[in-house]
Scaffold this motif. Structure first.
Motif, PDB file in Angstrom:
ATOM      1  N   UNK A 252      94.453  65.403  29.357  1.00 12.98           N
ATOM      2  CA  UNK A 252      94.690  66.188  30.686  1.00 12.98           C
ATOM      3  C   UNK A 252      93.591  66.403  31.495  1.00 12.98           C
ATOM      4  N   UNK A 253      92.294  66.002  31.285  1.00 14.46           N
ATOM      5  CA  UNK A 253      91.141  66.297  32.084  1.00 14.46           C
ATOM      6  C   UNK A 253      90.807  65.572  33.363  1.00 14.46           C
ATOM      7  N   UNK A 254      91.512  64.469  33.775  1.00 13.50           N
ATOM      8  CA  UNK A 254      91.341  63.490  34.623  1.00 13.50           C
ATOM      9  C   UNK A 254      89.967  62.975  34.670  1.00 13.50           C
ATOM     10  N   UNK A 255      89.293  62.910  33.519  1.00  8.88           N
ATOM     11  CA  UNK A 255      88.186  62.062  33.355  1.00  8.88           C
ATOM     12  C   UNK A 255      88.559  60.522  33.733  1.00  8.88           C
ATOM     13  N   UNK A 256      89.721  60.154  33.420  1.00  7.06           N
ATOM     14  CA  UNK A 256      90.303  58.678  33.520  1.00  7.06           C
ATOM     15  C   UNK A 256      91.234  58.851  34.601  1.00  7.06           C
ATOM     16  N   UNK A 257      91.218  57.534  35.212  1.00 13.09           N
ATOM     17  CA  UNK A 257      92.216  57.291  36.548  1.00 13.09           C
ATOM     18  C   UNK A 257      93.187  56.542  36.139  1.00 13.09           C
ATOM     19  N   UNK A 258      94.389  57.416  36.566  1.00 16.54           N
ATOM     20  CA  UNK A 258      95.800  56.795  36.236  1.00 16.54           C
ATOM     21  C   UNK A 258      96.240  55.459  37.200  1.00 16.54           C
ATOM     22  N   UNK A 259      95.407  55.134  37.996  1.00 18.67           N
ATOM     23  CA  UNK A 259      95.551  53.865  38.744  1.00 18.67           C
ATOM     24  C   UNK A 259      95.028  52.769  37.996  1.00 18.67           C
ATOM     25  N   UNK A 260      94.610  53.075  36.567  1.00 13.47           N
ATOM     26  CA  UNK A 260      93.990  51.852  35.768  1.00 13.47           C
ATOM     27  C   UNK A 260      94.968  51.512  34.922  1.00 13.47           C
ATOM     28  N   UNK A 365      88.132  46.949  31.453  1.00 15.38           N
ATOM     29  CA  UNK A 365      87.127  47.983  32.078  1.00 15.38           C
ATOM     30  C   UNK A 365      88.040  49.215  32.771  1.00 15.38           C
ATOM     31  N   UNK A 366      87.699  50.320  32.848  1.00 17.30           N
ATOM     32  CA  UNK A 366      88.337  51.400  33.356  1.00 17.30           C
ATOM     33  C   UNK A 366      87.443  52.500  34.024  1.00 17.30           C
ATOM     34  N   UNK A 367      87.851  52.992  35.077  1.00 18.09           N
ATOM     35  CA  UNK A 367      86.753  54.196  35.906  1.00 18.09           C
ATOM     36  C   UNK A 367      87.006  55.134  34.995  1.00 18.09           C
ATOM     37  N   UNK A 368      85.700  55.936  35.048  1.00 16.83           N
ATOM     38  CA  UNK A 368      85.377  57.031  34.377  1.00 16.83           C
ATOM     39  C   UNK A 368      84.518  58.049  35.046  1.00 16.83           C
ATOM     40  N   UNK A 369      84.822  59.289  35.021  1.00 14.36           N
ATOM     41  CA  UNK A 369      83.829  60.290  35.400  1.00 14.36           C
ATOM     42  C   UNK A 369      83.851  61.577  34.521  1.00 14.36           C
ATOM     43  N   UNK A 370      82.823  61.480  33.699  1.00 15.06           N
ATOM     44  CA  UNK A 370      82.831  62.485  32.705  1.00 15.06           C
ATOM     45  C   UNK A 370      82.635  64.049  33.172  1.00 15.06           C
TER      46      UNK A 370
END
Length: 420
Positions: A252-260, A365-370
């Motif tokens: 639930x922390x938005x580190x990963x993108x749902x668009x993936x 591969x996925x997008x990620x912002x820690x």
């Protein structure tokens, strides 16, 4: 087939589905010994075989016309007619195994049981399991010996589109959970439907109020825990409520993108594989970049390399990111697996047991912002990594079935001749 072998198969069938009787179809009925034993047990038996001599022998043995000379594809059997279908050493002789299994599915009632026996040589259990899932079966169990594979599975009702169960564990995520759920409820999946299972663990920052705003939203199910026991506990509870063909775990922390979503779901939806990992690894080794805590980022990235090496060594893999949150898999992969971890070590337990069961993960591969600890990261830097190491070691040795060995060994099948 000898009577002793027939009794073994009937015992395996009884253990799988209880004392259930009804109409039983034997495909490749041979000399009729199995049908005779099944008839004595109370089944209403019918048989098919391509050998006219075998059909005559079967009918003579049972004293009535129960078998006929045909393949299942040409027999013209009614759909959803049989409770059990037994196929002994037949699938390896078919030109189109998927077509054969699809026909078996058609003649079985919903939740009907398939017992399939095939030669072990050239049969990879995971490949066979994937074929069964593709053709509408679930709850696959296998018993293997040096010379044969015995498979049990149930026919499920096929959905027009697969259902994806998105499990969202939530604890103290007030800053992000509302935005996540708004985005997630609006997300349309390619070729699939979705249900969202939110497991809220009695947060003290207002997250429960945020989650309850979505109560009554179509496709959203909210599960409330009395107290926080950890991410693993929340995901396990979510799994108990999931109805989908495919499971996706979403923090639930938005580190990963749902668009993936579409890219990680597609290989599972199209049966290219059963397990997908959304890999954050970009090739430079820097998965986590904390602008305000660069030293901590270095520690985390170095730890990732070390722990990944340990996991790959123990489980004979070549994964870049086994620690990713984005794990997508067919729900049937979990059949008979037993889970116990409550914290972040559940991610290790889950992946380890899927691999032990025979599945090879595909990394996408996925997008990620820690996020940093100042933004709410919950990992305990000192204690959690040791639980991951212990989980890596423990689940390499301990049975993934918690003592219930679904993929049984030759000794557990008994000293029964492997006679077709």
């Amino acid at each position: 087939m000898r009577r002793q072998t027939a009794r073994l198969y009937l015992a395996a069938l009884s253990k799988y589905c209880g004392s259930r009787l009804g109409k039983l179809l034997g495909v490749g009925c041979g000399n009729g010994e199995f049908l005779a034993e099944a008839s004595l047990k109370g089944f209403d038996v019918s048989g098919l075989d391509v050998s006219a001599d075998a059909v005559q022998t079967t009918n003579t043995l049972l004293g009535r016309e129960v078998a006929r000379c045909s393949t299942i594809e040409r027999a013209g059997l009614p759909d959803h007619h049989f409770d059990v279908c037994v196929c002994g050493y037949v699938i390896e002789h078919t030109r189109e195994p998927l077509e054969f299994l699809s026909e078996v599915h058609h003649v079985l009632k919903p939740d009907g049981v398939l017992l399939l026996v095939t030669a072990a040589s050239g049969s990879r259990p995971v490949t066979l399991e994937n074929a069964l899932l593709r053709t509408g079966f679930r709850s696959v169990e296998m018993m293997t010996s040096a010379s044969r594979v015995l498979v049990l599975a149930r026919a499920r009702v096929r959905r027009p589109r697969p259902l994806v169960s998105v499990i969202v564990p939530v604890h103290n995520e007030h800053r992000t959970v509302a935005r996540l759920l708004e985005t997630l409820t609006a997300k349309e999946l390619t070729g699939a439907d979705k249900e969202i299972i939110v497991v809220e663990s009695n947060s003290n920052d207002g997250s429960r109020v945020d989650v309850l705003r979505f109560a009554g939203t179509p496709g959203v199910q909210i599960v409330l825990q009395d107290r926080p026991l950890g991410k693993g506990s929340a995901v396990r509870q979510g799994l108990r409520h999931a109805r989908g063909d495919i499971i996706l775990i979403q923090d639930a922390d938005l580190e990963y993108e749902i668009d993936d979503y579409d890219s990680v779901i597609e290989p599972v939806r199209t049966f290219q594989c059963a397990v997908v990992l959304g890999s954050r690894h970009s090739g430079n080794g820097k998965i986590r970049v904390f602008a305000d805590q660069w030293l901590l980022g270095l520690v985390f990235n170095s730890g990732h390399v070390i722990l990944t090496g340990l996991f790959n060594l123990l489980y004979r893999q070549a994964l870049k990111d086994p620690w990713t949150m984005y794990k997508v898999f067919r729900s049937d992969c979990l059949h008979n697996l037993k889970f116990e971890c409550n914290r972040f070590n559940f991610d290790v337990e889950l992946l380890a047991k899927l691999i032990r069961k025979g599945h090879t993960p595909l990394e996408v591969p996925v997008n990620y912002r820690s996020r940093s600890f100042k933004e709410g990261k919950k990992i305990r830097v000192i204690s959690d990594p040791w639980t991951w190491v212990w989980a890596c070691l423990k689940y390499r040795v301990v049975s993934p079935y918690g003592g219930d060995c679904t993929r049984r060994t030759e000794n557990e099948m008994g000293d029964v001749p492997d006679t077709p």
